[in-house]
Write a protein that holds these residues in place. Structure first.
Motif, PDB file in Angstrom:
ATOM      1  N   CYS A   8      12.825 -40.995  27.595  1.00  0.00           N
ATOM      2  CA  CYS A   8      12.032 -40.899  28.838  1.00  0.00           C
ATOM      3  C   CYS A   8      10.719 -40.072  28.630  1.00  0.00           C
ATOM      4  CB  CYS A   8      12.943 -40.359  30.090  1.00  0.00           C
ATOM      5  SG  CYS A   8      12.034 -40.562  31.579  1.00  0.00           S
ATOM      6  N   GLN A  10       8.627 -39.651  31.307  1.00  0.00           N
ATOM      7  CA  GLN A  10       8.017 -39.623  32.870  1.00  0.00           C
ATOM      8  C   GLN A  10       7.714 -37.946  32.976  1.00  0.00           C
ATOM      9  OE1 GLN A  10       7.130 -42.356  34.759  1.00  0.00           O
ATOM     10  NE2 GLN A  10       7.364 -43.054  32.693  1.00  0.00           N
ATOM     11  N   CYS A  11       8.401 -37.168  32.304  1.00  0.00           N
ATOM     12  CA  CYS A  11       8.136 -35.710  32.369  1.00  0.00           C
ATOM     13  C   CYS A  11       8.339 -34.928  30.845  1.00  0.00           C
ATOM     14  CB  CYS A  11       8.903 -35.214  33.424  1.00  0.00           C
ATOM     15  SG  CYS A  11      10.462 -34.741  32.905  1.00  0.00           S
ATOM     16  N   ILE A  13      10.575 -33.042  29.760  1.00  0.00           N
ATOM     17  CA  ILE A  13      12.003 -32.856  29.495  1.00  0.00           C
ATOM     18  C   ILE A  13      12.306 -33.939  28.393  1.00  0.00           C
ATOM     19  CG2 ILE A  13      14.268 -32.878  29.989  1.00  0.00           C
ATOM     20  CD1 ILE A  13      13.397 -31.846  32.836  1.00  0.00           C
ATOM     21  N   GLY A  14      11.966 -35.046  28.584  1.00  0.00           N
ATOM     22  CA  GLY A  14      12.306 -36.256  27.650  1.00  0.00           C
ATOM     23  C   GLY A  14      13.869 -36.751  27.465  1.00  0.00           C
ATOM     24  N   CYS A  15      14.572 -36.950  28.486  1.00  0.00           N
ATOM     25  CA  CYS A  15      15.912 -37.230  28.584  1.00  0.00           C
ATOM     26  C   CYS A  15      15.973 -38.360  27.626  1.00  0.00           C
ATOM     27  CB  CYS A  15      16.275 -37.509  29.987  1.00  0.00           C
ATOM     28  SG  CYS A  15      16.357 -36.351  31.073  1.00  0.00           S
ATOM     29  N   TYR A  32      19.893 -40.253  31.868  1.00  0.00           N
ATOM     30  CA  TYR A  32      18.626 -40.004  32.835  1.00  0.00           C
ATOM     31  C   TYR A  32      19.084 -38.594  33.934  1.00  0.00           C
ATOM     32  CZ  TYR A  32      20.636 -43.072  36.132  1.00  0.00           C
ATOM     33  OH  TYR A  32      21.650 -43.847  37.034  1.00  0.00           O
ATOM     34  N   SER A  33      18.072 -37.894  34.198  1.00  0.00           N
ATOM     35  CA  SER A  33      18.557 -36.829  34.989  1.00  0.00           C
ATOM     36  C   SER A  33      18.173 -36.857  36.285  1.00  0.00           C
ATOM     37  CB  SER A  33      17.938 -35.421  34.558  1.00  0.00           C
ATOM     38  OG  SER A  33      18.612 -35.025  33.247  1.00  0.00           O
ATOM     39  N   CYS A  34      17.081 -38.076  36.456  1.00  0.00           N
ATOM     40  CA  CYS A  34      16.560 -38.348  37.952  1.00  0.00           C
ATOM     41  C   CYS A  34      16.417 -39.798  37.725  1.00  0.00           C
ATOM     42  CB  CYS A  34      15.474 -37.586  38.294  1.00  0.00           C
ATOM     43  SG  CYS A  34      13.849 -37.945  37.139  1.00  0.00           S
ATOM     44  N   ARG A  36      13.719 -41.480  38.032  1.00  0.00           N
ATOM     45  CA  ARG A  36      12.608 -42.053  37.309  1.00  0.00           C
ATOM     46  C   ARG A  36      12.844 -42.505  35.802  1.00  0.00           C
ATOM     47  NH1 ARG A  36       8.861 -36.978  37.629  1.00  0.00           N
ATOM     48  NH2 ARG A  36       7.504 -38.209  36.146  1.00  0.00           N
ATOM     49  N   GLY A  37      14.160 -41.785  35.353  1.00  0.00           N
ATOM     50  CA  GLY A  37      14.480 -42.151  33.960  1.00  0.00           C
ATOM     51  C   GLY A  37      15.119 -43.561  33.923  1.00  0.00           C
TER      52      GLY A  37
HETATM   53  S1  SF4 Z   1      14.966 -38.721  33.422  1.00  0.00           S
HETATM   54 FE1  SF4 Z   1      14.110 -37.645  35.060  1.00  0.00          FE
HETATM   55  S2  SF4 Z   1      14.162 -35.418  34.375  1.00  0.00           S
HETATM   56 FE2  SF4 Z   1      14.583 -36.728  32.370  1.00  0.00          FE
HETATM   57  S3  SF4 Z   1      12.586 -36.655  31.445  1.00  0.00           S
HETATM   58 FE3  SF4 Z   1      12.708 -38.673  32.814  1.00  0.00          FE
HETATM   59  S4  SF4 Z   1      11.614 -37.908  34.628  1.00  0.00           S
HETATM   60 FE4  SF4 Z   1      12.147 -36.157  33.262  1.00  0.00          FE
END
Ligand code: SF4
Length: 123
Positions: A8, A10-11, A13-15, A32-34, A36-37
């Motif tokens: 990911c 989108q932030c 962290i790079g899940c 994913y942790s949120c 958005r992932g």
């Molecule tokens: S899933 Fe959410 S927390 Fe994980 S990298 Fe994507 S945006 Fe960030």
């Protein structure tokens, strides 16, 4: 069933994301942790898109380069073509932040090249 993996973006962290699919049909997304992932993995599988920020030459300003970006994401495989097109542009001061420098890049309706900052005319 097949597994396709993504990171990911989108932030920071790079899940690590795992998308399970049957052919082109998505079965589930894990990792994913949120939300958005989850959304990113689905978009990336169906129609991967990227934004683009760069600089172009500008005349008549204090600085020689103007930061620009495209106003929305475009298909990932068109980013290089878009960059080549943008790098042929040359602006002239004054430029307003958000000013459209090229409309509908590569024919993408509503996706414009815009200035990321204001640059006053010198002299
Ligand atoms: S899933 Fe959410 S927390 Fe994980 S990298 Fe994507 S945006 Fe960030």
């Amino acid at each position: 069933m097949s597994l396709t993996e993504f990171t990911c973006i989108q932030c920071p962290i790079g899940c690590p994301l795992q998308l399970t699919h049957e052919g082109r049909e998505i079965v589930e997304v894990k990792g994913y942790s949120c939300k958005r992932g989850d959304k990113y993995a689905r978009q990336e599988f169906v129609d991967p898109r990227r934004s683009l920020s760069t600089t172009i030459r500008i005349d008549g300003a204090l600085w020689g380069r103007l930061p620009v970006k495209i106003s929305g994401p475009i298909p990932k495989d068109k980013v290089l073509d878009a960059a080549k097109t943008i790098h042929q542009l040359r602006a002239r001061a004054p430029v307003e932040r958000g000013q459209i420098l090229l409309e509908n890049i590569l024919g993408f309706d509503g996706i414009h090249v815009v200035a990321c900052r204001e640059m006053a005319k010198t002299g």
